[in-house]
Design a protein around this motif. Structure first.
Motif, short mmCIF file in Angstrom:
data_model
loop_
_atom_site.label_atom_id
_atom_site.label_comp_id
_atom_site.label_asym_id
_atom_site.label_seq_id
_atom_site.Cartn_x
_atom_site.Cartn_y
_atom_site.Cartn_z
N GLU A 95 0.82 -1.30 0.02
CA GLU A 95 -0.03 0.06 -0.16
C GLU A 95 0.76 1.42 0.06
O GLU A 95 2.01 1.40 0.66
CB GLU A 95 -0.72 0.03 1.04
CG GLU A 95 -1.84 -1.20 1.47
CD GLU A 95 -2.45 -1.33 2.69
OE1 GLU A 95 -2.53 -0.29 3.46
OE2 GLU A 95 -2.92 -2.22 3.23
N THR A 117 1.18 4.21 1.42
CA THR A 117 0.54 5.20 2.44
C THR A 117 1.89 5.96 3.00
O THR A 117 2.95 5.55 2.92
CB THR A 117 -0.06 4.56 3.48
OG1 THR A 117 0.79 3.51 4.11
CG2 THR A 117 -1.20 3.68 2.96
N GLU A 118 1.52 6.84 3.90
CA GLU A 118 2.55 7.48 4.61
C GLU A 118 3.53 6.78 5.57
O GLU A 118 4.52 6.61 5.62
CB GLU A 118 2.16 8.94 5.48
CG GLU A 118 3.21 9.51 6.31
CD GLU A 118 2.31 10.90 6.69
OE1 GLU A 118 3.16 11.44 7.78
OE2 GLU A 118 1.13 11.21 6.36
N GLU A 119 2.66 5.82 6.21
CA GLU A 119 3.19 4.73 6.98
C GLU A 119 4.22 3.70 6.32
O GLU A 119 5.18 3.54 7.10
CB GLU A 119 2.05 3.90 7.88
CG GLU A 119 2.51 2.97 8.94
CD GLU A 119 1.26 2.03 9.34
OE1 GLU A 119 1.60 1.26 9.91
OE2 GLU A 119 0.26 2.46 9.28
N THR A 120 3.62 3.28 5.22
CA THR A 120 4.67 2.42 4.33
C THR A 120 5.84 3.09 3.98
O THR A 120 6.87 2.75 3.86
CB THR A 120 3.89 1.73 3.16
OG1 THR A 120 3.11 2.56 2.46
CG2 THR A 120 2.79 0.95 3.77
#
Length: 142
Positions: free
Chosen positions: A37, A39-42
Motif C-alpha cells: 500500500e 501510504t505515509e506509514e509504508t
C-alpha cells in the motif's frame, strides 16, 4: 535448558516493527503485503528499512526501499528523502529526487520552503550544488 528459553537478543536502535518486517523479508525473500500500500506509514517504514538494510548489508532490500521511496516523492517529502539518499549512498534514489525537484521551477520554489529542504541544507549543504547543476542544465543555451 531453562536458561536458553530465558535468553534474549537485544537489537539496539531499531523499532520492533522495523525488525519484524526485516525478519519477514529475510525469511520470505519478500516484503509483507502490508508494504504494498502506498501510504505515509509504508513510506516511513521504507525509510527505516533502508537504514536497516544498509546497516546489515542487505543490498536487495535496500534497492527495494529505494524504489518504493522514489515512487512516493512529493513536494513535502523529497527533501527528507534526498537527505536520506545522501546519507546512505543511494545514488539512484538521489538522482530520482534531483529529477523530481528540478523538473518544474514552480515545484522547486515550493520544495525550497519545506522542512525537508531545510533539513537537507543543514545536513547536506553540498547537495545544493547538485540541484543548481540540474537547474542550470535545464536552462536554454544563450
Amino acid at each position: 535448558m531453562m536458561e536458553s528459553r530465558e535468553s534474549s537478543i537485544r537489537v539496539k536502535d531499531m523499532d520492533a516493527k522495523v525488525l519484524e518486517i526485516l525478519l519477514h523479508y529475510m525469511y520470505n525473500d519478500r516484503l509483507p503485503e502490508s508494504m504494498d500500500e502506498a501510504t505515509e506509514e509504508t513510506t516511513n517504514m521504507a525509510q527505516h528499512l533502508l537504514v536497516a538494510a544498509d546497516r546489515y548489508g542487505i543490498g536487495r532490500l535496500k534497492l527495494m526501499c529505494e524504489s518504493r521511496l522514489s515512487k512516493a516523492l512529493d513536494v513535502n517529502t523529497v527533501g527528507f528523502t534526498l537527505d536520506l539518499a545522501e546519507q546512505y549512498h543511494c545514488q539512484q534514489l538521489k538522482d530520482c529526487c534531483l529529477r523530481f525537484m528540478t523538473r518544474d521551477g514552480g515545484r522547486l520554489r515550493a520544495i525550497v520552503n519545506t522542512k525537508g529542504f531545510a533539513q537537507l541544507k543543514r545536513n547536506q549543504p553540498h547537495v545544493a550544488f547538485d540541484i543548481l547543476g540540474q537547474v542550470i542544465a535545464l536552462l536554454p543555451a544563450a
